[in-house]
Scaffold this motif. Sequence first.
Motif, short mmCIF file in Angstrom:
data_model
loop_
_atom_site.label_atom_id
_atom_site.label_comp_id
_atom_site.label_asym_id
_atom_site.label_seq_id
_atom_site.Cartn_x
_atom_site.Cartn_y
_atom_site.Cartn_z
N TYR A 267 -2.84 -7.36 -6.87
CA TYR A 267 -2.19 -6.62 -6.09
C TYR A 267 -1.39 -5.29 -6.65
CZ TYR A 267 -3.30 -10.50 -2.77
OH TYR A 267 -3.81 -11.35 -1.79
N ASP A 272 3.34 -7.07 -1.91
CA ASP A 272 1.93 -7.24 -1.24
C ASP A 272 1.38 -8.80 -1.67
OD1 ASP A 272 1.88 -4.83 -0.14
OD2 ASP A 272 1.39 -3.98 -2.07
N ASN A 275 3.41 -11.84 0.55
CA ASN A 275 3.15 -11.90 1.79
C ASN A 275 2.05 -12.97 2.10
OD1 ASN A 275 4.02 -11.02 4.21
ND2 ASN A 275 2.82 -9.03 4.23
N TRP A 312 10.72 -1.22 3.52
CA TRP A 312 10.46 -2.76 3.26
C TRP A 312 11.39 -3.70 4.10
CZ3 TRP A 312 6.10 -4.29 0.49
CH2 TRP A 312 5.52 -3.28 -0.12
#
Length: 397
Positions: A267, A272, A275, A312
């Motif tokens: 990642y 990311d 999640n 974000w």
Amino acid sequence: MNKLILLSILCCIRLNAFADSIDIKINSSQLLRGESLQFECTYPTYLNRPKSILTLHLWIEDLNRLKTWKFRYPMAGGKAIGSIKIDSSMKEGTYAMHFLVQQSPLSIYGTINNFIKKDSVIRMILSSGKEIIMDDIKTDDLGNFRINKYIFEDSVNFIFTPKQKKKGKGDALNISLITPVDSAFKAEAAKTVIVKIGEKNIDLPKADAIVFNPFKFTNDNTIPEVVVYGHRKSKEEIFNEKYSSDLYKREDEKIISGFENFTMMGYSTVLDYLNDRIPGLRVLQSTVKPSKYLFTMSDSKTNNEENEKTYWSFAYRSSNEANLFIDEHLVEAEQFINFPMSDIAIIKIIPPPFIGGWGSNPFAILIYSNRQEFKSPSNKHSFTVNGYTPAQWIIKY
């Protein structure tokens, strides 16, 4: 024979010149446990380049036992001051304080061993006990670089990652780092002062009678901590016990290990990765700013390849007020996002209400950077560098 005598005389003259060129003032030559030794070292400006930073090394030895200590201080304008408190563990006796001036500041030289042209600018992250600093470092055509504009106390964790990230390989740098002040050096000036610690009446030897032997200081005189556990604990459990303070520990906390976590390496950012990995945690990114009633947005923004603003948002259980930490220091989202994946030891999520955070019902997401003792042999891009001794310090036996 005459040549040998002449050489000895010249050496004595040179040593005396060294001693005369440095002025040492201390508050007392007789100290009790609990008191502080305060010193001021002055080096003539005519022997120093204008406005340059020198390094003062203070090496202390117990003249009655095989015990030594090493400290270093920055000299600005040819002067350095410090205060060392005598701990209750210090043995009574006489101690030699060797003041050594080095004509160079604390600087760091690095080389990217697997250098490619795209790495001509790399990202540097400094994680200290006080703050997180991010900066860009330029290299030469061979991947060499130098860091000489930071003066820091105690120790700092330096982390290097390419400026241009590649998914899954974004921080695969192999760097060699050298700090010349930690290597053998030639003292430009030296002077020895004798002090006594304790209540016993002891005649202090003359400083001229003490022969300074740098080889006595090759060992750091520290004994590794021995920890015995009733059962085998995981790496992340040991790390959490050692490096997490009480404020950032909860029985209901969620911990994700970064040790040998090869899935994590795939990642590009820690957000990311998180999640859908923690039940109840939602991390979203969008080029459109969501409603403030749905999520609490960070003021920090990053730019993607199209230069569009990327937002974000975070939510966890009953809270949408996220506090982001690196090594227990509150940081902006941009710093959190740019933290290199391969240097994460553990990720911790503390549910709301988190008493150490900001907001009415906040939760916390924490990154803890890896430490050298927990690392496996691999490409090196993270280093702990010892800086200068704090102006006030405690000397322990």
